[in-house]
Motif scaffolding. Sequence first.
Motif, PDB file in Angstrom:
ATOM      1  N   VAL A 392     -43.305  78.459 128.415  1.00 34.98           N
ATOM      2  CA  VAL A 392     -42.142  78.771 129.164  1.00 34.98           C
ATOM      3  C   VAL A 392     -41.955  80.109 129.718  1.00 34.98           C
ATOM      4  O   VAL A 392     -41.943  81.040 128.671  1.00 34.98           O
ATOM      5  CB  VAL A 392     -40.795  78.061 128.821  1.00 34.98           C
ATOM      6  CG1 VAL A 392     -39.722  78.504 129.814  1.00 34.98           C
ATOM      7  CG2 VAL A 392     -40.841  76.578 128.691  1.00 34.98           C
ATOM      8  N   VAL A 393     -42.055  80.513 131.050  1.00 33.16           N
ATOM      9  CA  VAL A 393     -41.710  82.026 131.505  1.00 33.16           C
ATOM     10  C   VAL A 393     -40.459  81.985 132.457  1.00 33.16           C
ATOM     11  O   VAL A 393     -40.439  81.061 133.343  1.00 33.16           O
ATOM     12  CB  VAL A 393     -42.908  82.385 132.144  1.00 33.16           C
ATOM     13  CG1 VAL A 393     -42.603  83.925 132.809  1.00 33.16           C
ATOM     14  CG2 VAL A 393     -44.031  82.393 131.295  1.00 33.16           C
ATOM     15  N   MET A 394     -39.571  82.658 132.086  1.00 27.42           N
ATOM     16  CA  MET A 394     -38.335  83.086 132.764  1.00 27.42           C
ATOM     17  C   MET A 394     -38.100  84.219 133.057  1.00 27.42           C
ATOM     18  O   MET A 394     -37.791  85.234 132.388  1.00 27.42           O
ATOM     19  CB  MET A 394     -37.031  82.530 132.084  1.00 27.42           C
ATOM     20  CG  MET A 394     -36.810  81.049 131.748  1.00 27.42           C
ATOM     21  SD  MET A 394     -35.398  80.240 130.918  1.00 27.42           S
ATOM     22  CE  MET A 394     -36.018  80.869 129.229  1.00 27.42           C
ATOM     23  N   SER A 395     -38.746  84.750 134.386  1.00 25.48           N
ATOM     24  CA  SER A 395     -38.626  86.057 135.040  1.00 25.48           C
ATOM     25  C   SER A 395     -37.164  86.519 134.829  1.00 25.48           C
ATOM     26  O   SER A 395     -36.677  87.745 134.470  1.00 25.48           O
ATOM     27  CB  SER A 395     -39.239  86.395 136.398  1.00 25.48           C
ATOM     28  OG  SER A 395     -40.346  85.880 136.262  1.00 25.48           O
ATOM     29  N   ASP A 396     -36.199  85.699 135.104  1.00 28.91           N
ATOM     30  CA  ASP A 396     -34.888  85.808 135.144  1.00 28.91           C
ATOM     31  C   ASP A 396     -34.106  84.656 134.486  1.00 28.91           C
ATOM     32  O   ASP A 396     -34.342  83.681 134.780  1.00 28.91           O
ATOM     33  CB  ASP A 396     -34.129  86.006 136.439  1.00 28.91           C
ATOM     34  CG  ASP A 396     -34.640  87.273 137.176  1.00 28.91           C
ATOM     35  OD1 ASP A 396     -34.138  88.356 136.946  1.00 28.91           O
ATOM     36  OD2 ASP A 396     -35.442  87.356 138.225  1.00 28.91           O
ATOM     37  N   VAL A 397     -33.243  85.012 133.340  1.00 29.97           N
ATOM     38  CA  VAL A 397     -32.670  84.047 132.529  1.00 29.97           C
ATOM     39  C   VAL A 397     -31.673  83.617 133.562  1.00 29.97           C
ATOM     40  O   VAL A 397     -30.499  84.435 133.621  1.00 29.97           O
ATOM     41  CB  VAL A 397     -32.138  84.477 131.147  1.00 29.97           C
ATOM     42  CG1 VAL A 397     -31.608  83.332 130.437  1.00 29.97           C
ATOM     43  CG2 VAL A 397     -33.497  84.768 130.251  1.00 29.97           C
ATOM     44  N   PRO A 398     -31.350  82.409 134.045  1.00 32.53           N
ATOM     45  CA  PRO A 398     -30.212  82.278 134.877  1.00 32.53           C
ATOM     46  C   PRO A 398     -28.899  82.193 134.167  1.00 32.53           C
ATOM     47  O   PRO A 398     -28.900  81.430 132.872  1.00 32.53           O
ATOM     48  CB  PRO A 398     -30.689  80.689 135.619  1.00 32.53           C
ATOM     49  CG  PRO A 398     -31.654  80.205 134.795  1.00 32.53           C
ATOM     50  CD  PRO A 398     -32.290  81.330 133.850  1.00 32.53           C
ATOM     51  N   ALA A 417     -23.010  88.240 125.974  1.00 32.68           N
ATOM     52  CA  ALA A 417     -22.825  89.406 125.216  1.00 32.68           C
ATOM     53  C   ALA A 417     -24.432  89.982 124.826  1.00 32.68           C
ATOM     54  O   ALA A 417     -24.536  91.162 124.705  1.00 32.68           O
ATOM     55  CB  ALA A 417     -21.761  89.368 124.162  1.00 32.68           C
ATOM     56  N   ILE A 418     -25.295  89.251 124.620  1.00 32.32           N
ATOM     57  CA  ILE A 418     -26.536  89.452 124.125  1.00 32.32           C
ATOM     58  C   ILE A 418     -27.111  90.213 125.291  1.00 32.32           C
ATOM     59  O   ILE A 418     -28.134  90.903 124.989  1.00 32.32           O
ATOM     60  CB  ILE A 418     -27.292  88.329 123.534  1.00 32.32           C
ATOM     61  CG1 ILE A 418     -26.368  87.577 122.266  1.00 32.32           C
ATOM     62  CG2 ILE A 418     -28.747  88.419 123.224  1.00 32.32           C
ATOM     63  CD1 ILE A 418     -27.173  86.222 121.882  1.00 32.32           C
ATOM     64  N   GLY A 419     -26.917  89.755 126.604  1.00 31.93           N
ATOM     65  CA  GLY A 419     -27.605  90.452 127.721  1.00 31.93           C
ATOM     66  C   GLY A 419     -28.872  89.996 127.950  1.00 31.93           C
ATOM     67  O   GLY A 419     -29.825  90.776 128.421  1.00 31.93           O
ATOM     68  N   LEU A 420     -29.272  88.655 127.831  1.00 31.37           N
ATOM     69  CA  LEU A 420     -30.602  87.999 127.878  1.00 31.37           C
ATOM     70  C   LEU A 420     -30.783  88.283 129.539  1.00 31.37           C
ATOM     71  O   LEU A 420     -30.100  87.822 130.308  1.00 31.37           O
ATOM     72  CB  LEU A 420     -30.562  86.503 127.512  1.00 31.37           C
ATOM     73  CG  LEU A 420     -30.104  86.221 126.372  1.00 31.37           C
ATOM     74  CD1 LEU A 420     -30.321  84.739 125.868  1.00 31.37           C
ATOM     75  CD2 LEU A 420     -31.090  86.814 125.196  1.00 31.37           C
ATOM     76  N   ARG A 421     -31.977  88.896 129.665  1.00 25.99           N
ATOM     77  CA  ARG A 421     -32.472  89.049 131.044  1.00 25.99           C
ATOM     78  C   ARG A 421     -33.631  88.114 131.692  1.00 25.99           C
ATOM     79  O   ARG A 421     -33.726  87.651 132.608  1.00 25.99           O
ATOM     80  CB  ARG A 421     -32.762  90.611 131.502  1.00 25.99           C
ATOM     81  CG  ARG A 421     -32.853  90.953 132.753  1.00 25.99           C
ATOM     82  CD  ARG A 421     -33.256  92.285 132.711  1.00 25.99           C
ATOM     83  NE  ARG A 421     -33.338  93.000 134.277  1.00 25.99           N
ATOM     84  CZ  ARG A 421     -32.463  93.236 135.134  1.00 25.99           C
ATOM     85  NH1 ARG A 421     -30.912  93.151 134.675  1.00 25.99           N
ATOM     86  NH2 ARG A 421     -32.813  93.677 136.385  1.00 25.99           N
ATOM     87  N   SER A 422     -34.645  88.420 130.715  1.00 26.83           N
ATOM     88  CA  SER A 422     -35.894  87.661 130.763  1.00 26.83           C
ATOM     89  C   SER A 422     -36.526  87.104 129.412  1.00 26.83           C
ATOM     90  O   SER A 422     -36.334  88.040 128.556  1.00 26.83           O
ATOM     91  CB  SER A 422     -36.826  88.783 131.481  1.00 26.83           C
ATOM     92  OG  SER A 422     -38.107  88.091 131.924  1.00 26.83           O
ATOM     93  N   ALA A 423     -37.505  86.081 129.303  1.00 27.52           N
ATOM     94  CA  ALA A 423     -37.681  85.601 128.302  1.00 27.52           C
ATOM     95  C   ALA A 423     -39.293  84.866 128.726  1.00 27.52           C
ATOM     96  O   ALA A 423     -39.476  84.392 129.789  1.00 27.52           O
ATOM     97  CB  ALA A 423     -36.805  84.527 127.676  1.00 27.52           C
ATOM     98  N   ILE A 424     -39.996  84.905 127.445  1.00 28.58           N
ATOM     99  CA  ILE A 424     -41.314  83.998 127.763  1.00 28.58           C
ATOM    100  C   ILE A 424     -41.361  83.390 126.123  1.00 28.58           C
ATOM    101  O   ILE A 424     -41.062  83.977 125.029  1.00 28.58           O
ATOM    102  CB  ILE A 424     -42.347  84.884 127.922  1.00 28.58           C
ATOM    103  CG1 ILE A 424     -43.738  84.087 128.064  1.00 28.58           C
ATOM    104  CG2 ILE A 424     -42.595  86.157 126.920  1.00 28.58           C
ATOM    105  CD1 ILE A 424     -44.844  85.062 128.656  1.00 28.58           C
ATOM    106  N   VAL A 425     -41.761  82.041 126.138  1.00 20.34           N
ATOM    107  CA  VAL A 425     -41.712  81.306 125.295  1.00 20.34           C
ATOM    108  C   VAL A 425     -43.053  80.646 125.097  1.00 20.34           C
ATOM    109  O   VAL A 425     -43.595  79.813 125.787  1.00 20.34           O
ATOM    110  CB  VAL A 425     -40.877  80.302 124.814  1.00 20.34           C
ATOM    111  CG1 VAL A 425     -40.801  79.425 123.652  1.00 20.34           C
ATOM    112  CG2 VAL A 425     -39.267  80.776 124.978  1.00 20.34           C
ATOM    113  N   MET A 426     -44.112  81.129 124.174  1.00 18.78           N
ATOM    114  CA  MET A 426     -45.363  80.741 123.964  1.00 18.78           C
ATOM    115  C   MET A 426     -45.690  79.874 122.781  1.00 18.78           C
ATOM    116  O   MET A 426     -45.403  80.311 121.709  1.00 18.78           O
ATOM    117  CB  MET A 426     -46.091  82.185 124.016  1.00 18.78           C
ATOM    118  CG  MET A 426     -47.787  81.668 124.181  1.00 18.78           C
ATOM    119  SD  MET A 426     -48.376  81.082 125.803  1.00 18.78           S
ATOM    120  CE  MET A 426     -47.690  82.428 126.753  1.00 18.78           C
ATOM    121  N   PRO A 427     -46.350  78.880 122.809  1.00 22.49           N
ATOM    122  CA  PRO A 427     -46.509  78.106 121.801  1.00 22.49           C
ATOM    123  C   PRO A 427     -47.745  78.656 120.815  1.00 22.49           C
ATOM    124  O   PRO A 427     -48.581  79.417 121.219  1.00 22.49           O
ATOM    125  CB  PRO A 427     -47.098  76.564 122.078  1.00 22.49           C
ATOM    126  CG  PRO A 427     -47.638  77.051 123.958  1.00 22.49           C
ATOM    127  CD  PRO A 427     -46.810  78.255 124.051  1.00 22.49           C
TER     128      PRO A 427
END
Length: 722
Positions: A392-398, A417-427
């Motif tokens: 899963v790739v999220m260029s912007d965490v909505p 408050a964590i400030g999540l901006r972008s994420a990538i989850v790789m198996p």
Amino acid sequence: MTAADLLSVLPDALAITVGADHVVESLSPRGGQLFGTAVRPGHPIRETVPTGGLVAALDAAYRNGETTVVPHGVLSSVSVEAASGWEFGVSASPVGDGPRHISGLLLRVLTVGPAEGDPSRNSRAREFQRLTEQLSSAVTPADVGRLTATAAAALIGADACVVYGRAEGADEVESLDHAGWPGDTVDRYRRLPLQRGRPLSDAVLTGLPVWLEDAEQWQSSYPEMAPVGVGEGHQASACLPLRVEDRELGAVVFSFYRPQAFGLAEREYLLAVAALCAQALDRARLYAAEREARAAAERERDRMSFLAEASRLMEAPLSVEERLRQFGQLAVKGIADWSAVHFVRGTHVERVSVAHLDPAKVAFLEELERRYPPDPDAPGGAIEVARSGVPVVMSDVPDELLVASAQDETHLELIRAIGLRSAIVMPLLSRGRSLGALTLVHAESGERFTDDDLTFVGQLATTAALALDNAALYEQQRTVARTLQTALLPAELPDVPGMQCAGRYRPPSPELTDVYVGGDLYDIHEDVERGRWALTVADVCGKGPQAAALTALIRHTVHAEVGHGYAPADVVRRVNTAMLRHHGGARVRFATMVHAALTVGPTGAAVTLVNGGHPPGLVLRGDRVESIAVPGTLVGVYPDPSLTEIEIHLGHGDTLVLYTDGVTEAHGPRGFYGPEPLEALLATFAGKSADAIADGILDEVSAFQNGHLRDDVALLVVQVQR
């Protein structure tokens, strides 16, 4: 020489005509730029240009057979008259075999520029030089676009300008900058598809300028685009391609509120300005490409270094949990603000690592998850990825995702408050199954993951997965090897009356071999019927399952034949026969073996010993060491081995040491250990117990190899009690 060849070697050539109608046989690029659509290849100039003026001058040159200079005023009939105060000329020279055989005319430009003494000559030169200097300092395409739309447009007196760039091979152009146009118009035409029949597209696709001198020409030439071209009150436009050699860079459009008679000199000047801008744009693009290539190379170098470091970490002799924890710590030092690793254990998925450079933030997250345990079935989460194996790739965490995952308003506030901006989850995939998931998050850094990062993070995840899978396989193999090796050795030595017995086995160091089952054997078992004990030490050639099978064959054959009452030499002969039968007569594997029958008596112990190609046993009497060298052939090689039995008497306190070649052939920094150091070592063990002697020999051999055994070692030590 063809007409085209002639034009290519004459830099000032414009066109070549043939016949009395002055049919244009060939038109140079410069001629096409200056004459525009008034002069076209394959068409008589007489048809496309009004009678008189240029046509009359060309008729005179053709009729008289002499070079004729077309006057400045005459050229106005084809709309190439220069601006007031500029002088230029076009000559028409006959082409043919001689004065009476004229086939056509060669048109050449004579001069272009302001007349001598005209103040605009020096003024324009200075302004052109200033533009050159400004463009030379432009380092990005945006800088060039801005200077073209402002400084260049002001230089030529344009009321509006828009500059478009074209990426290599693209079927559209994109605005680099503009001036004099309203914002809504610019936004509407920020990107334009390249489509024939539109002035900008024609300029880009053909490489030729499009001159539109007034609203009538707009309406007649491009009726579809005329509302745009003249909609803001503009009358004339010059659409000029931006091209360097064969590189199509885009186009620039200069627009004017008043009609313009784009004369020859003015066209030359506008084309020179456009060429200057094109060269600057080309230079800026090359510079940008170089910077991008350098940055990409540096990024790739850093990524390869990171992968190498990750590979070293994942191969370190650590537990799976510790590897994953350090792996997560490594990730936040170079590629992400947060990292987490989830591991599949049976039917459950558990997080084994979470990392951030700030320990306080890790503590905050752990407390948050303690108060609000995460939903294992949440879509797009690490647990789902670990189970499904789909990244899963999220260029912007909505924010909508945060709202959906929050259990209440307080939870939502804490997540934000964590400030999540972008994420990538790789198996973490290996051998077609998912071992877990790697999660990387950008937060306070403001960076974003894109689909381009999938390859690198995928390589990273693959490295981790393979290492974890190998670690699991390694542990599995080690467990199987330990189980099998244990089955090949006695669980414990029997209690022999009047004797102390010690047996030791140590496998090779795991980092030096991929095989964990050795072929070394030691054993003691009782021959009850005859009141004696059988001593056996053997070493099968090779390692692994085949060697283990042969070791088991030797052990069980010895047990059986000793029970039948055979003497030591006959026992070894029957082992030899069993090995040959096991391999169908082929001598693919052999063994060395020492076997003895020990009988305990009042004065000590009597030993009948036979040696089948094995290292000689040693007897320790007080502080003296005797080497028991007995001739004998290898076992499992010849149908009728040569074996000799000898008798040894062990008095009270005497010790017999049998060992495999892992002792004497141990290889360390000083070379091979050898038999002499072993004998000297054994002499120092005078008065020691059997267990102390066995442990002392093993410790010495291990220390000689700096703790890394290259071969397995088996020892059997029997000592007559005092």
